[in-house]
Design a protein around this motif. Structure first.
Motif, PDB file in Angstrom:
ATOM      1  N   LEU A   1       4.919  -4.521 -17.566  1.00  0.00           N
ATOM      2  CA  LEU A   1       3.766  -5.229 -18.105  1.00  0.00           C
ATOM      3  C   LEU A   1       3.268  -4.596 -19.394  1.00  0.00           C
ATOM      4  CD1 LEU A   1       1.664  -5.819 -14.842  1.00  0.00           C
ATOM      5  CD2 LEU A   1       3.481  -7.254 -15.817  1.00  0.00           C
ATOM      6  N   THR A   2       2.731  -5.418 -20.249  1.00  0.00           N
ATOM      7  CA  THR A   2       2.043  -4.917 -21.440  1.00  0.00           C
ATOM      8  C   THR A   2       0.684  -4.356 -21.014  1.00  0.00           C
ATOM      9  OG1 THR A   2       0.904  -6.995 -21.886  1.00  0.00           O
ATOM     10  CG2 THR A   2       3.147  -6.743 -22.790  1.00  0.00           C
ATOM     11  N   PRO A   3       0.051  -3.549 -21.866  1.00  0.00           N
ATOM     12  CA  PRO A   3      -1.284  -3.056 -21.508  1.00  0.00           C
ATOM     13  C   PRO A   3      -2.265  -4.179 -21.182  1.00  0.00           C
ATOM     14  CG  PRO A   3      -0.416  -1.803 -23.347  1.00  0.00           C
ATOM     15  CD  PRO A   3       0.549  -2.920 -23.115  1.00  0.00           C
ATOM     16  N   ALA A   4      -2.216  -5.278 -21.915  1.00  0.00           N
ATOM     17  CA  ALA A   4      -3.130  -6.393 -21.637  1.00  0.00           C
ATOM     18  C   ALA A   4      -2.821  -7.013 -20.278  1.00  0.00           C
ATOM     19  CB  ALA A   4      -3.028  -7.443 -22.733  1.00  0.00           C
ATOM     20  N   GLN A   5      -1.548  -7.193 -19.981  1.00  0.00           N
ATOM     21  CA  GLN A   5      -1.169  -7.740 -18.680  1.00  0.00           C
ATOM     22  C   GLN A   5      -1.581  -6.809 -17.549  1.00  0.00           C
ATOM     23  OE1 GLN A   5       3.050  -8.210 -19.542  1.00  0.00           O
ATOM     24  NE2 GLN A   5       2.885 -10.423 -19.209  1.00  0.00           N
ATOM     25  N   ARG A   6      -1.385  -5.522 -17.757  1.00  0.00           N
ATOM     26  CA  ARG A   6      -1.740  -4.565 -16.716  1.00  0.00           C
ATOM     27  C   ARG A   6      -3.232  -4.585 -16.453  1.00  0.00           C
ATOM     28  NH1 ARG A   6       0.660   1.408 -15.603  1.00  0.00           N
ATOM     29  NH2 ARG A   6       2.562   0.230 -15.964  1.00  0.00           N
ATOM     30  N   GLY A   7      -4.020  -4.831 -17.489  1.00  0.00           N
ATOM     31  CA  GLY A   7      -5.469  -4.929 -17.300  1.00  0.00           C
ATOM     32  C   GLY A   7      -5.853  -6.037 -16.341  1.00  0.00           C
ATOM     33  N   HIS A   8      -5.062  -7.118 -16.297  1.00  0.00           N
ATOM     34  CA  HIS A   8      -5.311  -8.195 -15.338  1.00  0.00           C
ATOM     35  C   HIS A   8      -4.679  -7.897 -13.983  1.00  0.00           C
ATOM     36  CE1 HIS A   8      -7.175 -11.031 -18.095  1.00  0.00           C
ATOM     37  NE2 HIS A   8      -6.248 -10.738 -18.996  1.00  0.00           N
ATOM     38  N   ALA A   9      -3.506  -7.259 -13.997  1.00  0.00           N
ATOM     39  CA  ALA A   9      -2.778  -7.025 -12.754  1.00  0.00           C
ATOM     40  C   ALA A   9      -3.488  -6.014 -11.864  1.00  0.00           C
ATOM     41  CB  ALA A   9      -1.360  -6.544 -13.058  1.00  0.00           C
ATOM     42  N   VAL A  10      -3.976  -4.915 -12.447  1.00  0.00           N
ATOM     43  CA  VAL A  10      -4.640  -3.872 -11.663  1.00  0.00           C
ATOM     44  C   VAL A  10      -6.102  -4.275 -11.509  1.00  0.00           C
ATOM     45  CG1 VAL A  10      -5.198  -1.432 -11.494  1.00  0.00           C
ATOM     46  CG2 VAL A  10      -3.020  -2.135 -12.544  1.00  0.00           C
ATOM     47  N   PHE A  11      -6.462  -4.762 -10.344  1.00  0.00           N
ATOM     48  CA  PHE A  11      -7.786  -5.346 -10.157  1.00  0.00           C
ATOM     49  C   PHE A  11      -8.766  -4.423  -9.458  1.00  0.00           C
ATOM     50  CE2 PHE A  11      -5.340  -6.424  -6.403  1.00  0.00           C
ATOM     51  CZ  PHE A  11      -6.228  -6.253  -5.353  1.00  0.00           C
ATOM     52  N   SER A  12      -8.302  -3.255  -8.999  1.00  0.00           N
ATOM     53  CA  SER A  12      -9.201  -2.301  -8.342  1.00  0.00           C
ATOM     54  C   SER A  12      -8.629  -0.905  -8.506  1.00  0.00           C
ATOM     55  CB  SER A  12      -9.359  -2.631  -6.854  1.00  0.00           C
ATOM     56  OG  SER A  12     -10.098  -1.611  -6.189  1.00  0.00           O
ATOM     57  N   SER A  13      -9.495   0.067  -8.655  1.00  0.00           N
ATOM     58  CA  SER A  13      -9.030   1.450  -8.790  1.00  0.00           C
ATOM     59  C   SER A  13      -8.757   2.093  -7.439  1.00  0.00           C
ATOM     60  CB  SER A  13     -10.082   2.283  -9.532  1.00  0.00           C
ATOM     61  OG  SER A  13     -11.310   2.304  -8.805  1.00  0.00           O
ATOM     62  N   ARG A  14      -9.121   1.407  -6.357  1.00  0.00           N
ATOM     63  CA  ARG A  14      -8.930   1.964  -5.013  1.00  0.00           C
ATOM     64  C   ARG A  14      -8.269   0.919  -4.118  1.00  0.00           C
ATOM     65  NH1 ARG A  14     -14.463   4.369  -2.843  1.00  0.00           N
ATOM     66  NH2 ARG A  14     -13.002   5.134  -1.246  1.00  0.00           N
ATOM     67  N   PRO A  15      -7.367   1.353  -3.213  1.00  0.00           N
ATOM     68  CA  PRO A  15      -6.818   0.430  -2.220  1.00  0.00           C
ATOM     69  C   PRO A  15      -7.847   0.165  -1.127  1.00  0.00           C
ATOM     70  CG  PRO A  15      -5.908   2.608  -1.883  1.00  0.00           C
ATOM     71  CD  PRO A  15      -6.784   2.696  -3.115  1.00  0.00           C
ATOM     72  N   PHE A  16      -7.443  -0.550  -0.089  1.00  0.00           N
ATOM     73  CA  PHE A  16      -8.394  -1.056   0.902  1.00  0.00           C
ATOM     74  C   PHE A  16      -8.354  -0.319   2.236  1.00  0.00           C
ATOM     75  CE2 PHE A  16      -7.285  -4.511  -1.973  1.00  0.00           C
ATOM     76  CZ  PHE A  16      -8.540  -4.911  -2.392  1.00  0.00           C
ATOM     77  N   GLY A  17      -7.476   0.658   2.391  1.00  0.00           N
ATOM     78  CA  GLY A  17      -7.373   1.364   3.662  1.00  0.00           C
ATOM     79  C   GLY A  17      -6.405   0.723   4.630  1.00  0.00           C
ATOM     80  N   ASP A  18      -6.007  -0.493   4.368  1.00  0.00           N
ATOM     81  CA  ASP A  18      -5.051  -1.209   5.204  1.00  0.00           C
ATOM     82  C   ASP A  18      -4.771  -2.553   4.534  1.00  0.00           C
ATOM     83  OD1 ASP A  18      -3.355  -1.917   7.268  1.00  0.00           O
ATOM     84  OD2 ASP A  18      -4.859  -1.839   8.853  1.00  0.00           O
ATOM     85  N   ILE A  19      -3.831  -3.310   5.098  1.00  0.00           N
ATOM     86  CA  ILE A  19      -3.680  -4.681   4.637  1.00  0.00           C
ATOM     87  C   ILE A  19      -4.986  -5.421   4.916  1.00  0.00           C
ATOM     88  CG2 ILE A  19      -1.176  -4.790   4.821  1.00  0.00           C
ATOM     89  CD1 ILE A  19      -1.553  -6.067   7.609  1.00  0.00           C
ATOM     90  N   VAL A  20      -5.389  -6.276   4.016  1.00  0.00           N
ATOM     91  CA  VAL A  20      -6.682  -6.946   4.136  1.00  0.00           C
ATOM     92  C   VAL A  20      -6.662  -7.995   5.245  1.00  0.00           C
ATOM     93  CG1 VAL A  20      -8.382  -8.354   2.904  1.00  0.00           C
ATOM     94  CG2 VAL A  20      -7.170  -6.518   1.700  1.00  0.00           C
ATOM     95  N   SER A  21      -5.528  -8.654   5.428  1.00  0.00           N
ATOM     96  CA  SER A  21      -5.435  -9.721   6.428  1.00  0.00           C
ATOM     97  C   SER A  21      -5.378  -9.191   7.850  1.00  0.00           C
ATOM     98  CB  SER A  21      -4.212 -10.598   6.151  1.00  0.00           C
ATOM     99  OG  SER A  21      -3.027  -9.826   6.154  1.00  0.00           O
ATOM    100  N   ARG A  22      -5.105  -7.897   8.016  1.00  0.00           N
ATOM    101  CA  ARG A  22      -5.006  -7.262   9.331  1.00  0.00           C
ATOM    102  C   ARG A  22      -4.083  -8.065  10.249  1.00  0.00           C
ATOM    103  NH1 ARG A  22      -8.945  -3.071   9.529  1.00  0.00           N
ATOM    104  NH2 ARG A  22      -9.292  -2.571   7.321  1.00  0.00           N
ATOM    105  N   ASN A  23      -4.511  -8.246  11.518  1.00  0.00           N
ATOM    106  CA  ASN A  23      -3.690  -8.986  12.480  1.00  0.00           C
ATOM    107  C   ASN A  23      -4.371 -10.297  12.865  1.00  0.00           C
ATOM    108  OD1 ASN A  23      -5.749  -7.561  13.864  1.00  0.00           O
ATOM    109  ND2 ASN A  23      -4.672  -7.805  15.798  1.00  0.00           N
ATOM    110  N   ALA A  24      -4.961 -10.962  11.900  1.00  0.00           N
ATOM    111  CA  ALA A  24      -5.675 -12.214  12.170  1.00  0.00           C
ATOM    112  C   ALA A  24      -4.724 -13.238  12.798  1.00  0.00           C
ATOM    113  CB  ALA A  24      -6.254 -12.770  10.880  1.00  0.00           C
ATOM    114  N   PRO A  25      -5.191 -13.986  13.806  1.00  0.00           N
ATOM    115  CA  PRO A  25      -4.336 -15.027  14.395  1.00  0.00           C
ATOM    116  C   PRO A  25      -3.954 -16.098  13.390  1.00  0.00           C
ATOM    117  CG  PRO A  25      -6.205 -14.535  15.828  1.00  0.00           C
ATOM    118  CD  PRO A  25      -6.457 -13.836  14.526  1.00  0.00           C
ATOM    119  N   HIS A  26      -4.875 -16.449  12.493  1.00  0.00           N
ATOM    120  CA  HIS A  26      -4.629 -17.419  11.433  1.00  0.00           C
ATOM    121  C   HIS A  26      -4.846 -16.723  10.094  1.00  0.00           C
ATOM    122  CE1 HIS A  26      -4.492 -21.257  13.783  1.00  0.00           C
ATOM    123  NE2 HIS A  26      -5.125 -20.491  14.659  1.00  0.00           N
ATOM    124  N   ALA A  27      -3.834 -16.756   9.237  1.00  0.00           N
ATOM    125  CA  ALA A  27      -3.969 -16.148   7.914  1.00  0.00           C
ATOM    126  C   ALA A  27      -4.739 -17.078   6.993  1.00  0.00           C
ATOM    127  CB  ALA A  27      -2.594 -15.862   7.328  1.00  0.00           C
TER     128      ALA A  27
END
Length: 344
Positions: free
Chosen positions: A195-221
């Motif tokens: 990615l170019t620097p401009a593209q990376r600015g859009h791609a990286v949307f948070s400086s921290r991860p979430f601790g796990d997958i966000v969807s977890r084990n939901a019965p319906h995604a």
């Protein structure tokens, strides 16, 4: 090369179990393999193995260590293990089977690294069959710590291979350098590096991860926030890298099943796909990435730096809900159309 790595680690599991079921001379269909498993299962175990083909039963899934529905590998006879492997081979290619074995073998690595006794158990992976094999809608799954693979069928035809969960702890084994999900991470980093620097600015949307997958084990995604870089804003090379990464999450499947899953991805406009990154961009540091399209979600989380959770969900097609739902609606409509008239 990747299969050799899997074989190296899965050989630890083979030595532990003392078993490597042979290839079938003639590959079995899924109903045949499931039928062999039922025949090899004692009557006292069949109630645990054969479960109702209901949404509630099938969507009760998880990826943490816990008791599983079904029959665990450690409770199986050699004949049951052979039949289970034959069933796995109806959906997984040989690299996929190696991947499952290598994942199970990581429980041995964890036991040795943690000194955790029997808490980490490479045989605590259970198979469950939902419904009657070959009769209308039915399905099966294999599940244990860091593994949950679900398959739905109409008769002898696979209609869904999702949800899918693969995890790895350690993500990189410090003693051997083995990386169960290394291909997926490497392809994602190659995309990020392009990615170019401009593209990376859009791609990286948070400086921290979430601790796990966000969807977890939901019965319906459900769709998550639309973050990251849109497919339409990537150049042709970046788009090709992204699609190669998506395909890597299906490369454990038999070719026709992998192609069917990727066809669903391409059925919606590719411009609706986004890929986003959260956390550090440095190897070995906590990170997360997400690929989301109109109908699907892939998440890959390494919030601890050496412990991965990955998942692929289909918003309509998990557990074959869309295809089987339409099948049952059509069958019900046909029954009404051909129902003899009632007397006035």
């Amino acid at each position: 090369m990747k299969r050799r790595r899997f074989l190296l680690v899965s050989s630890l599991l083979v030595a532990w179990l003392g078993l490597m079921p042979p290839l079938q001379a003639q590959p079995l269909s899924a109903p045949q393999a499931a039928g062999q498993l039922l025949q090899a299962t004692p009557a006292a175990q069949r109630g645990a193995l054969l479960l109702p083909f209901t949404d509630a039963a099938r969507s009760d899934w998880h990826y943490t260590p816990r008791r599983r529905d079904g029959v665990a590998w450690k409770a199986m006879s050699p004949a049951q293990r052979d039949a289970t492997t034959a069933l796995l081979r109806t959906a997984l290619n040989e690299s996929g089977l190696d991947k499952v074995r290598a994942l199970m073998a990581l429980e041995i690595a964890l036991r040795q690294l943690e000194g955790s006794g029997s808490w980490r158990d490479p045989e605590n992976y259970a198979v469950a069959i939902y419904g009657q094999p070959g009769a209308g809608g039915w399905g099966w799954r294999i599940e244990g710590h860091h593994l949950s693979l679900h398959f739905s069928l109409a008769g002898d035809r696979y209609v869904a291979t999702l949800p899918q969960f693969f995890g790895a702890n350690p993500a990189t084994d410090p003693r051997q350098g083995f990386r169960l999900l290394g291909t997926e991470e490497d392809l994602a980093r190659q995309w990020l590096a392009s990615l170019t620097p401009a593209q990376r600015g859009h791609a990286v949307f948070s400086s921290r991860p979430f601790g796990d997958i966000v969807s977890r084990n939901a019965p319906h995604a459900r769709p998550l926030d639309a973050v990251g870089l849109p497919f339409a804003d990537m150049d042709a090379g970046q788009q090709a890298r992204l699609l190669k990464l998506v395909a890597a999450f299906a490369d454990h499947l038999q070719p026709d099943l992998a192609q069917a899953r990727l066809a669903r991805v391409r059925a919606a406009p590719l411009d609706g796909i986004r890929m986003g990154w959260a956390g550090s961009t440095q190897a070995g540091q906590p990170f997360y990435f997400r690929i989301q399209g109109a109908g699907f979600l892939i998440e890959f989380d390494n919030s601890g730096g050496n412990h991965i959770h990955s998942v692929w969900r289909d918003f309509d097609g998990d557990f074959g809900r869309d295809v089987l739902g339409e099948h049952y609606r059509s069958a019900e409509g046909s029954k009404h159309r051909h129902r003899p008239p009632t007397s006035p």
